[in-house]
Design a protein around this motif. Structure first.
Motif, PDB file in Angstrom:
ATOM      1  N   ASP A  38       0.852  -1.170   0.000  1.00 27.74           N
ATOM      2  CA  ASP A  38       0.000   0.000   0.000  1.00 27.74           C
ATOM      3  C   ASP A  38       0.891   1.225   0.000  1.00 27.74           C
ATOM      4  N   TRP A  68      -2.478   4.068   4.615  1.00 33.03           N
ATOM      5  CA  TRP A  68      -3.370   2.994   4.201  1.00 33.03           C
ATOM      6  C   TRP A  68      -4.638   3.078   5.035  1.00 33.03           C
ATOM      7  N   ILE A 467       4.140 -10.315   5.179  1.00 32.43           N
ATOM      8  CA  ILE A 467       3.564 -11.110   4.088  1.00 32.43           C
ATOM      9  C   ILE A 467       2.339 -11.887   4.553  1.00 32.43           C
ATOM     10  N   SER A 470      -1.608 -10.650   4.725  1.00 32.29           N
ATOM     11  CA  SER A 470      -2.604 -10.731   3.659  1.00 32.29           C
ATOM     12  C   SER A 470      -3.649 -11.805   3.941  1.00 32.29           C
ATOM     13  N   GLU A 472      -6.475 -13.146   6.322  1.00 34.86           N
ATOM     14  CA  GLU A 472      -7.353 -12.497   7.295  1.00 34.86           C
ATOM     15  C   GLU A 472      -7.164 -13.055   8.709  1.00 34.86           C
ATOM     16  N   GLN A 475      -3.995 -11.626  10.602  1.00 27.77           N
ATOM     17  CA  GLN A 475      -3.796 -10.204  10.838  1.00 27.77           C
ATOM     18  C   GLN A 475      -3.672  -9.949  12.337  1.00 27.77           C
ATOM     19  N   GLY A 486      -0.312  -4.507   7.325  1.00 29.70           N
ATOM     20  CA  GLY A 486      -0.648  -5.610   6.443  1.00 29.70           C
ATOM     21  C   GLY A 486       0.418  -5.793   5.381  1.00 29.70           C
ATOM     22  N   PHE A 487       0.163  -6.665   4.435  1.00 33.74           N
ATOM     23  CA  PHE A 487       1.152  -6.965   3.398  1.00 33.74           C
ATOM     24  C   PHE A 487       1.456  -5.720   2.583  1.00 33.74           C
ATOM     25  N   ASN A 488       2.749  -5.429   2.389  1.00 30.56           N
ATOM     26  CA  ASN A 488       3.164  -4.281   1.578  1.00 30.56           C
ATOM     27  C   ASN A 488       4.526  -4.544   0.985  1.00 30.56           C
TER      28      ASN A 488
END
Length: 497
Positions: A38, A68, A467, A470, A472, A475, A486-488
């Motif tokens: 993001d 984000w 990683i 992503s 749910e 998290q 989160g994943f970025n």
């Protein structure tokens, strides 16, 4: 002195914070830029302005940010900007004088107003902006003079918590003198520090003076530091503090070193340092009514560790430690009551001060290097907390922690790193029932980094953080109510010169 909550000597790599690209040390400086999704970005630079034998000057710049969120009404922002300069001068090859100045600003999402429906908050209750300016001067001896060595430091730190209109002034001086008698040393440490505020923030003002005489021994079979720290504080609560500061390393064998320690810890709890630990601390509702804050005081912190090296490329270090805590901060979400009289958790944090808390940690660290190109590390900690009063509970702190990493250097120009952090057993108060605690999600933080030197001074890199975020079910939150990014991913280039 920083107030901290009990934790292992490592922490998860937070996806919101951009890591520094690994690269060969530049001769004079470097510049780096990166961007990713993001939305996240970073830019940093370093340059040696002076590099003479007697005079050196370097400057640094750093800026990174993340943005984000689900929508414009629920933004998640963390933007950091910093700059600094360091100057050093050598006098007659006997003394070195250093001066440094730095500034940084941290602007981030913050929901600190005591409201059930936080979407109605105005700007200064939805975000926080903290400006910090530090200036420091220090001097130390390069050569022993009449069997004495010395170090001296004087500094000033200014913190401006912008939307609260609170300004904190921190002034400190430190000094150390060491008298050498061959393998033996007598060491004297003295420190004074004080904090004042431009706005009446009751309970945070403090001044402290510390003194530590110590004896040092450096021998082929033992390295010993034996001292006692004594302190006087102007803060409410205990006025005089004393704790041992004894550390020893026994070289029992070329493959075995035994490390033992019996130390203590005294840390002040001024406002800026509380925010360093928990940036979501509820400043707004506490600035004018805190009159009971005490210093964090841990008179006993004893540890035993074995450093085993069966071969030069393998290190195994089992350890155990015990801490007895007379006073420290324990953070938990605040709560408010809706129109129906039901208590609800809020996004802001308050704290209680707990005492008589024994804490034990057992762990093992393993480091293995293969062919000087492949490194594998594992660090595991088990934390046991036990209160003398049953109504106390540990919040937001993990029982089990595992940090595993792999660094690969298969060819000269390629670097690959992978690290994983796991934290389990974290709890938070159960405000829905008002009884006991509820379990927080475990932290699963997996990060991968790779860089390649495409030219002699040009390095490209890619970084993927959190990683597993992503997924749910995986998290997690470091502090309840504030999601991790989160994943970025970030892509960038770094040039040395």
């Amino acid at each position: 002195m920083l107030p901290i909550i009990p934790q292992a000597p490592f922490s998860p790599l937070a996806p919101e914070k951009q890591s520094i690209v690994r690269m060969r040390t530049p001769k004079d400086g470097f510049a780096e830029v990166g961007v990713g999704f993001d939305l996240n970005w970073r830019a940093q630079a370093y340059y040696k302005v002076l590099k003479k034998d007697e005079d050196k000057l370097d400057v640094q710049l750093r800026h990174y940010g993340t943005y984000w969120g689900e929508n414009n009404l629920n933004p998640k922002v963390n933007i950091y900007t910093g700059a600094g300069a360091n100057y050093s001068h050598i006098v007659d090859k006997k003394h070195e004088l250093n001066a440094k100045v730095s500034y940084h600003n941290n602007y981030y999402s913050y929901y600190g107003k005591d409201e059930l429906f936080w979407t109605d908050l105005d700007t200064h209750h939805r975000f926080q902006s903290r400006h910090t300016l530090n200036g420091e001067f220090n001097a130390f001896s390069l050569k022993t003079m009449k069997d004495w060595d010395y170090e001296a430091t004087a500094g000033y730190t200014f913190n401006n918590i912008q939307y609260c209109n609170i300004m904190e002034h921190d002034v400190y001086v430190r000094g150390k003198g060491t008298r050498i008698f061959g393998k033996h040393q007598i060491e004297l440490n003295l420190k004074g520090e004080g904090w004042i505020y431009s706005k009446n923030v009751s309970g945070y003002e403090n001044a402290i003076v510390e003194f530590e005489p110590a004896y040092n021994l450096n021998h082929k079979v033992i390295d010993l530091h034996a001292g006692i720290r004594m302190a006087v504080s102007a803060m409410q609560g205990d006025v005089f503090y004393a704790m041992p500061n004894v550390t020893a390393a026994f070289h029992a064998h070329k493959m075995l070193r035994i490390d033992v320690a019996a130390t203590g810890d005294l840390r002040t709890n001024q406002l800026a340092q509380i925010i360093n630990i928990n940036p979501y601390f509820n400043i707004f509702d506490n600035t004018n009514k805190r009159d009971d804050i005490k210093n964090t005081y841990k008179p006993i912190d004893a540890s035993l560790a074995l450093n085993i090296t069966p071969v030069s490329s393998l290190t195994i270090k089992p350890s155990i430690s015990f801490r007895y805590i007379l006073n420290e901060l324990n953070f938990a979400n605040g709560y408010t009551m809706d129109d129906m009289g039901v208590y609800k958790l809020t996004r802001y944090f308050d704290y209680t001060q707990v005492s008589s808390l024994p804490e034990m940690t057992a762990g093992i660290y393993i480091d293995y290097t293969l062919l000087d190109r492949y490194q594998f590390t594992v660090d595991y900690r088990y934390n046991l907390y036990k209160f003398s009063k049953k109504e106390y509970e540990i919040w937001n702190r993990p029982t089990n922690e595992l940090h595993a990493g792999v660094n690969l250097h298969p060819i000269d120009d390629l670097n690959i790193s992978l690290n994983y952090y796991l934290a389990t057993g974290r709890m938070m108060p159960n405000y829905e029932s008002g009884i006991g605690s509820v379990k927080m999600n475990n932290i699963h933080d997996l990060n991968i980094y790779a860089s390649y030197l495409i030219k002699k001074k040009v390095n490209v890199f890619v970084e993927a953080n959190n990683i597993l975020g992503s997924v749910e079910n995986l998290q997690w939150q470091t502090w309840n109510g504030y999601d991790s990014m989160g994943f970025n991913m970030t892509f960038g280039v770094k040039m040395s010169f």
